[in-house]
Design an enzyme around this catalytic site. Structure first.
Site, PDB file in Angstrom:
ATOM      1  N   SER A  56      49.479 -17.580  10.631  1.00  0.00           N
ATOM      2  CA  SER A  56      50.849 -18.081  10.481  1.00  0.00           C
ATOM      3  C   SER A  56      51.217 -18.829  11.757  1.00  0.00           C
ATOM      4  CB  SER A  56      51.791 -16.880  10.303  1.00  0.00           C
ATOM      5  OG  SER A  56      53.133 -17.250  10.487  1.00  0.00           O
ATOM      6  N   TYR A  66      54.983  -8.307  12.633  1.00  0.00           N
ATOM      7  CA  TYR A  66      54.324  -9.372  11.857  1.00  0.00           C
ATOM      8  C   TYR A  66      53.609 -10.361  12.781  1.00  0.00           C
ATOM      9  CZ  TYR A  66      53.786 -13.267   8.534  1.00  0.00           C
ATOM     10  OH  TYR A  66      53.282 -14.290   7.751  1.00  0.00           O
TER      11      TYR A  66
HETATM   12  N1  LIG Z   1      55.144 -17.852   2.859  1.00  0.00           N
HETATM   13  C1  LIG Z   1      55.163 -18.208   4.144  1.00  0.00           C
HETATM   14  O1  LIG Z   1      56.134 -18.788   4.649  1.00  0.00           O
HETATM   15  C2  LIG Z   1      53.955 -17.918   5.000  1.00  0.00           C
HETATM   16  C3  LIG Z   1      53.858 -18.578   6.238  1.00  0.00           C
HETATM   17  C4  LIG Z   1      52.766 -18.327   7.041  1.00  0.00           C
HETATM   18  C5  LIG Z   1      51.789 -17.454   6.627  1.00  0.00           C
HETATM   19  N2  LIG Z   1      51.905 -16.814   5.428  1.00  0.00           N
HETATM   20  C6  LIG Z   1      50.844 -15.887   5.042  1.00  0.00           C
HETATM   21  O2  LIG Z   1      50.258 -16.335   3.844  1.00  0.00           O
HETATM   22  C7  LIG Z   1      49.681 -15.217   3.154  1.00  0.00           C
HETATM   23  C8  LIG Z   1      50.129 -15.251   1.711  1.00  0.00           C
HETATM   24  O3  LIG Z   1      51.525 -15.073   1.682  1.00  0.00           O
HETATM   25  P1  LIG Z   1      52.489 -15.674   0.546  1.00  0.00           P
HETATM   26  O4  LIG Z   1      53.664 -16.187   1.266  1.00  0.00           O
HETATM   27  O5  LIG Z   1      51.731 -16.537  -0.369  1.00  0.00           O
HETATM   28  O6  LIG Z   1      52.943 -14.304  -0.130  1.00  0.00           O
HETATM   29  P2  LIG Z   1      53.113 -13.771  -1.642  1.00  0.00           P
HETATM   30  O7  LIG Z   1      53.418 -14.899  -2.555  1.00  0.00           O
HETATM   31  O8  LIG Z   1      54.054 -12.632  -1.555  1.00  0.00           O
HETATM   32  O9  LIG Z   1      51.652 -13.243  -1.985  1.00  0.00           O
HETATM   33  C9  LIG Z   1      51.099 -12.137  -1.320  1.00  0.00           C
HETATM   34  C10 LIG Z   1      49.848 -11.729  -2.072  1.00  0.00           C
HETATM   35  O10 LIG Z   1      49.218 -10.673  -1.346  1.00  0.00           O
HETATM   36  C11 LIG Z   1      48.953  -9.604  -2.248  1.00  0.00           C
HETATM   37  N3  LIG Z   1      48.876  -8.339  -1.540  1.00  0.00           N
HETATM   38  C12 LIG Z   1      49.876  -7.677  -0.892  1.00  0.00           C
HETATM   39  N4  LIG Z   1      49.398  -6.535  -0.377  1.00  0.00           N
HETATM   40  C13 LIG Z   1      48.082  -6.472  -0.711  1.00  0.00           C
HETATM   41  C14 LIG Z   1      47.047  -5.536  -0.468  1.00  0.00           C
HETATM   42  N5  LIG Z   1      47.285  -4.399   0.201  1.00  0.00           N
HETATM   43  N6  LIG Z   1      45.804  -5.783  -0.947  1.00  0.00           N
HETATM   44  C15 LIG Z   1      45.550  -6.937  -1.635  1.00  0.00           C
HETATM   45  N7  LIG Z   1      46.491  -7.860  -1.892  1.00  0.00           N
HETATM   46  C16 LIG Z   1      47.747  -7.623  -1.434  1.00  0.00           C
HETATM   47  C17 LIG Z   1      50.086  -9.664  -3.260  1.00  0.00           C
HETATM   48  O11 LIG Z   1      49.728  -8.941  -4.438  1.00  0.00           O
HETATM   49  P3  LIG Z   1      50.831  -8.244  -5.391  1.00  0.00           P
HETATM   50  O12 LIG Z   1      51.768  -9.350  -5.803  1.00  0.00           O
HETATM   51  O13 LIG Z   1      50.047  -7.652  -6.513  1.00  0.00           O
HETATM   52  O14 LIG Z   1      51.517  -7.222  -4.537  1.00  0.00           O
HETATM   53  C18 LIG Z   1      50.160 -11.175  -3.479  1.00  0.00           C
HETATM   54  O15 LIG Z   1      49.143 -11.596  -4.366  1.00  0.00           O
HETATM   55  C19 LIG Z   1      50.132 -13.978   3.908  1.00  0.00           C
HETATM   56  O16 LIG Z   1      49.073 -13.527   4.739  1.00  0.00           O
HETATM   57  C20 LIG Z   1      51.298 -14.474   4.753  1.00  0.00           C
HETATM   58  O17 LIG Z   1      51.483 -13.710   5.913  1.00  0.00           O
HETATM   59  C21 LIG Z   1      52.964 -17.034   4.598  1.00  0.00           C
END
Ligand SMILES: NC(=O)c1ccc[n+]([C@@H]2O[C@H](COP(=O)([O-])OP(=O)(O)OC[C@H]3O[C@@H](n4cnc5c(N)ncnc54)[C@H](OP(=O)(O)O)[C@@H]3O)[C@@H](O)[C@H]2O)c1
Length: 229
Positions: A139, A152
């Site tokens: 991130s 985080y």
């Molecule tokens: N969105 C942002 O602004 C942003 C920015 C920078 C980095 N990121 C990073 O990008 C990555 C994806 O985030 P996102 O924003 O796309 O989030 P998201 O839409 O909430 O998706 C998160 C995914 O992770 C899964 N997950 C959660 N806990 C888990 C576990 N213990 N084992 C396996 N899978 C698990 C969830 O599954 P379920 O739905 O089944 O719980 C979901 O498929 C994360 O690492 C986040 O920190 C996000």
């Protein structure tokens, strides 16, 4: 080009699902998993007609038995693992006094220990191949701390350290990368910043395309891709 086999953790939503879509459109085999069967079923329904094959599994990156099962099933179905995207993540945004030990353990277990265990379990397979790529979804908070991110942000810094350490440790055909996105319109982002205007955020598809391109393996191992301005 032969279809690649790609494991993407947390590929039932947001950035992970958008990344899965890019690989599937390219004809690659994608292992789609998260801890919830209903989320896996929903993602498969949305992704099923894009091209490549989907192997849907249920698994939690905090449980090494689940990781071993996913690796075993992937090898059974496709015989190789070309790309691992350590994408699954959880986030909380609050002052340090309000963070519990449980919050700390959850974020460190999902965001750091899960990717670390996945790499450990997959290395014996990837090291035998000519070429493979491992991508950590860190991130902007993996290089810039910010208020209310006292857990985080360190968890995301750790992924950059993990990437650099693995790049130094495995100087073979396996390449290790970090991706550092800024704000992306996903359920995770909106859960911590519900007041945000989605128009001010990147779309998960944009980040998915960047991850897909990085997985070509052309950048030097250890490289961190910033996806923010
Ligand atoms: N969105 C942002 O602004 C942003 C920015 C920078 C980095 N990121 C990073 O990008 C990555 C994806 O985030 P996102 O924003 O796309 O989030 P998201 O839409 O909430 O998706 C998160 C995914 O992770 C899964 N997950 C959660 N806990 C888990 C576990 N213990 N084992 C396996 N899978 C698990 C969830 O599954 P379920 O739905 O089944 O719980 C979901 O498929 C994360 O690492 C986040 O920190 C996000």
């Amino acid at each position: 080009m032969e279809p690649r086999t790609v494991i993407i953790s947390g590929s039932t939503s947001g950035i992970g699902e958008a990344t899965a879509a890019e690989f599937l459109k390219n004809g690659d085999n994608v292992v789609v998993f998260s801890p919830h069967q209903n989320e896996v079923d929903g993602a498969v329904e949305r992704l099923k007609d894009l091209g490549g094959k989907i192997l849907p599994l249920v698994g939690d990156v905090r449980d090494v038995r689940d990781i071993k099962h996913i690796v075993k099933e992937t090898m059974h179905h496709f015989g190789q693992i070309d790309v691992l995207v350590n994408n699954a993540g959880v986030a909380m945004w609050k002052p340090i006094e309000e963070h519990t030990d449980k919050d700390f353990d959850l974020m460190m277990d999902v965001n750091v220990k899960g990717p670390w265990m996945f790499i450990r379990e997959i290395m014996p397979i990837m090291k035998k191949q000519d070429k493979a790529v491992v991508i950590q979804i860190s991130s902007i908070r993996g290089e810039k701390g910010a208020e209310n991110y006292s857990v985080y942000s360190p968890s995301k810094f750790a992924l950059v350290g993990l990437t650099q350490s693995m790049a130094a440790e495995v100087p073979t055909g396996v390449r290790f990368y970090s991706v550092l996105p800024g704000g992306v319109f996903t359920p995770l982002h909106m859960s911590v910043h519900p007041w945000k205007d989605p128009e001010t955020l990147m779309k998960p598809e944009y980040v998915g395309c960047k991850i897909f391109k990085l997985a070509e393996g052309k950048k030097p191992s250890g490289f961190a891709l910033r996806v923010y301005e």
